[in-house]
Design an enzyme around this catalytic site. Structure first.
Site, short mmCIF file in Angstrom:
data_model
loop_
_atom_site.label_atom_id
_atom_site.label_comp_id
_atom_site.label_asym_id
_atom_site.label_seq_id
_atom_site.Cartn_x
_atom_site.Cartn_y
_atom_site.Cartn_z
N CYS A 1 0.83 -1.21 0.00
CA CYS A 1 0.00 0.00 0.00
C CYS A 1 0.86 1.26 0.00
O CYS A 1 2.07 1.21 0.23
CB CYS A 1 -0.89 0.04 1.24
N ARG B 1 1.14 -7.89 -3.79
CA ARG B 1 0.27 -7.41 -4.86
C ARG B 1 -0.30 -6.05 -4.47
O ARG B 1 -0.44 -5.74 -3.28
CB ARG B 1 -0.88 -8.40 -5.13
N ASP C 1 22.81 25.73 11.50
CA ASP C 1 22.45 26.66 12.56
C ASP C 1 23.31 26.38 13.80
O ASP C 1 23.32 25.26 14.34
CB ASP C 1 20.97 26.49 12.90
#
Length: 558
Positions: free
Chosen positions: A51, A80, A477
């Site tokens: 997914c 799949r 920074d």
């Protein structure tokens, strides 16, 4: 705080493709964050399905997840494709490759345009998104279940409902502020959709308000998800307050505010002649209710949508602290847990140009010095405004004013020539450069890096504060490096390597580490010995360091 180097160098993680370790990918999956759509895929061993990270099915168990940089590798591993989230629709390096993300961008653009009172024309919106109008309407309907026009109408009606309920703005002005071309059309749509006449809602709202005595034309409460570290948020703003523009008193933030003019990306209405509305706003934390109350000047009543948007962004009211809690626990190893309080939020921006200008003025200097330079700019170019508080009396100068000023008049304030050029280039670019939370990250960063005097440090800070990006990381920074137990800007590659485990929430890590430093944490953490990852990322880090050493003319600092 002045790093020795700063250069465009390596882009943020979302620009070059996802290179996440499994733990970081899992945190992004659990958040269902659309920003990571297409950057990786997750295969679930229990179902043998892979997914996208935005899939809305129930989040699988951590031990059942396998993460892949692309769909081909997931299929090669025997998974799949999911029929619900459809991996084929996932975006590539361009967010516009995905119909779902395209629809989300369109929705954000519509919402922002409604809040700033800009016209929304579908052909122009589709052109800005790089698609045809027909395709935009189709994918928008698939994603949201309504057409873009219906969505726009709903947003306008919601805005009108708020104005009618929370302000005394005349109905005609409400209709115009919400983008309706005529009062007749507004009345007809309102009656059809809301089942009430605007005047009936106004009467009900007036009766319910019974507002206490005062000059506030707008009073609205905005909720947030607890926990919320209110003290850290107030401390952040208090340390950076600008005399005449803002102040922090107890659990209240007060400031002057100008309604931003519409930019080119907001309906092509740039260059409107009318002066922006100016006034004051006041925000109070109501901890027992998990809300903040926003109160605003009557002169700003027509801009309540913008005000709500600005307040939610500036105070990070939409954040879900569940997602950042593991990060804060990890950072406690560097600093005492008391500095990593649950519910730490990412301070945003009340006005995009103002924050961007303050970041530019903060290059090469400390926070205190940046405040001094900015105060001088406000005293010289700011617009006077009346407020109930003697400490608030000027609005930050807008982009048009700074762009029209002579470089000499700005340089007289003690701002070096390079910063003057960067500030004015930024001011001139604002008309076509969207500086708000809905702006596209990659395109906006590209445009910023093209400006003179703007390097990677500035762009990362803008992504964090103005664009609301959760994974910004200004590696050079000095304050951040010090909080990480490092000492010099040349240690930036090591800082990047240390911060890999903090993705995708590195912006929150930056705020937490700054907070620990500002709170006077005496601990001097020893940096974790890490090896710069091999391959493309290691090469990028090395290249960044080399460029940084060479480009000393682009030094920057928080």
């Amino acid at each position: 705080m002045c790093p020795k180097t700063a250069s465009p160098g390596r882009r943020g993680a979302y620009d070059e493709g996802m290179e996440l370790d499994p733990d970081t990918a899992w945190r992004a999956l659990a958040a269902h964050d659309a920003r990571f759509d297409g950057r990786f895929f997750v295969g679930v061993t229990s179902t043998r399905i892979y997914c996208r990270p935005v899939c809305r099915v129930r989040t699988p168990r951590r031990e059942n997840c396998r993460f892949y940089p692309n769909a081909a590798l997931a299929e090669q591993a025997g998974f799949r494709p999911c029929l619900r989230c459809r991996p084929e629709l996932a975006p590539g390096l361009s967010l516009m490759d995905s119909s779902q993300v395209l629809a989300q961008h369109a929705a954000r653009m519509i919402e922002h345009a409604v809040r700033v009172g800009a016209a929304v024309r579908m052909p122009e919106l589709a052109a800005r998104l790089g698609v045809t109008e027909r395709h935009l309407r189709r994918v928008f309907a698939q994603a949201h279940g309504v057409s873009p026009i219906d969505y726009l109408t709903t947003q306008r009606l919601l805005q009108a409902k708020q104005l009618l309920t929370d302000t005394e703005l005349p109905v005609t002005e409400v209709a115009l502020a919400c983008g309706f071309e005529s009062l007749r059309r507004f009345n007809a749509v309102f009656a059809e959709q809301v089942r009430l006449k605007p005047t009936e809602l106004r009467r009900a709202g007036s009766a319910a308000r019974a507002a206490p005595a005062g000059d506030a034309a707008l009073r609205v409460r905005l909720g947030y998800r607890p926990p919320y570290d209110i003290d850290s948020m107030l401390a952040f703003w208090d340390q950076r307050t600008l005399a005449g523009v803002e102040e922090v008193a107890g659990r209240v933030i007060r400031r002057t505010w100008s309604a931003p003019r519409a930019a080119v990306d907001e309906g092509g209405q740039a260059g409107r002649a009318a002066e922006p509305a100016r006034g004051w706003i006041e925000i109070e934390f109501l901890a027992d209710r998990h809300e903040v109350e926003l109160r605003a000047d009557a002169r700003l009543a027509a801009h309540s949508g913008q005000l709500v948007e600005a307040a939610r962004h500036a105070l990070d009211l939409d954040a879900d602290p569940v997602h950042t809690a593991p990060l804060l626990a990890t950072l406690a190893a560097l600093h005492p847990a008391s500095a990593m309080t649950a519910g730490l939020r990412m301070p945003g921006s009340f006005d995009g140009f103002e924050t961007a200008a303050r970041i530019v003025l903060g290059q090469q200097v400390t926070v205190a010095a940046a405040r001094t330079l900015t105060r001088r700019l406000i005293e010289r170019f700011g617009t006077p405004v009346e407020t109930p508080w003697p400490g608030l009396h000027r609005c930050f100068p807008d982009a048009a004013t700074i762009a029209a000023a002579t470089p000499e008049s700005i340089g007289e304030l003690g701002i070096v020539r390079q910063r003057v050029a960067a500030l004015q280039a930024l001011a001139r670019a604002v008309g076509g450069l969207p500086l708000h939370r809905g702006a596209p990250l990659a395109a906006t960063q590209e445009a910023l890096l093209a400006l003179p005097g703007i390097g990677d440090w500035t762009v990362q800070l803008l992504a964090l504060r103005v664009l609301g990006w959760p994974d910004a990381f200004p590696a050079t920074d000095i304050g951040l490096l010090k909080a990480m137990g490092l000492t010099q800007a040349r240690d930036a590659p090591q800082a990047v390597a240390m911060a890999e485990d903090w993705r995708p929430w590195r912006s929150y890590a930056v705020i937490a580490l700054w907070r620990a430093l500002e709170a006077g944490d005496a601990t001097s953490p020893a940096p974790t010995k890490t090896t710069t990852p091999s391959g493309k990322r290691g090469t990028a880090a090395s290249t960044t360091a080399t460029r940084a050493r060479r480009k000393t003319s682009d030094k920057e600092s928080r």
